[in-house]
Design a protein around this motif. Structure first.
Motif, short mmCIF file in Angstrom:
data_model
loop_
_atom_site.label_atom_id
_atom_site.label_comp_id
_atom_site.label_asym_id
_atom_site.label_seq_id
_atom_site.Cartn_x
_atom_site.Cartn_y
_atom_site.Cartn_z
N LEU A 81 0.73 -1.22 0.03
CA LEU A 81 0.01 -0.11 0.01
C LEU A 81 0.74 1.35 0.05
O LEU A 81 0.51 2.34 -0.58
CB LEU A 81 -1.13 -0.02 1.14
N ILE A 86 -2.54 5.61 -3.12
CA ILE A 86 -2.64 5.30 -1.84
C ILE A 86 -2.19 6.36 -0.66
O ILE A 86 -2.60 7.14 0.05
CB ILE A 86 -2.44 4.17 -1.28
N TYR A 128 -3.69 9.76 -0.59
CA TYR A 128 -4.96 9.92 0.08
C TYR A 128 -4.28 9.96 1.42
O TYR A 128 -5.04 10.65 2.40
CB TYR A 128 -5.86 8.63 -0.23
#
Length: 86
Positions: free
Chosen positions: A64, A70, A73
């Motif tokens: 991740l 990702i 975010y």
């Protein structure tokens, strides 16, 4: 003597997910590589023990934090992103 292909369910699932444009990550290769004498599983069943859960978390985390969408975010500024890379 029956041989069991423990990678078969993983392969079938991966194919279905790919056909439906669903991204996935396989934990199996890393578990197979690092497993010694059932290191990551309870002796009475095939569930992860504490070490198995830790390895799964490390694999997923590594996957991740290396995905640009990702990271954008999760981390609001560049310093946070750079610290994760270290």
């Amino acid at each position: 003597n029956i041989e069991i292909d423990i990678s078969k369910p993983n392969s079938v699932l991966k194919k279905i997910l790919r056909e439906n444009y669903i991204e996935s990550i396989s934990l199996l290769p890393e578990f197979k590589r690092k497993n010694i004498n059932n290191t990551f599983y309870y002796e009475v069943d095939s569930h992860f023990n504490k070490d198995g859960n830790k390895l799964a978390a490390e694999i997923i985390y590594g996957y991740l934090v290396n995905k640009e969408d990702i990271k954008k975010y999760l981390f609001k500024n560049k310093n946070q992103i750079e610290n994760v890379k270290k």
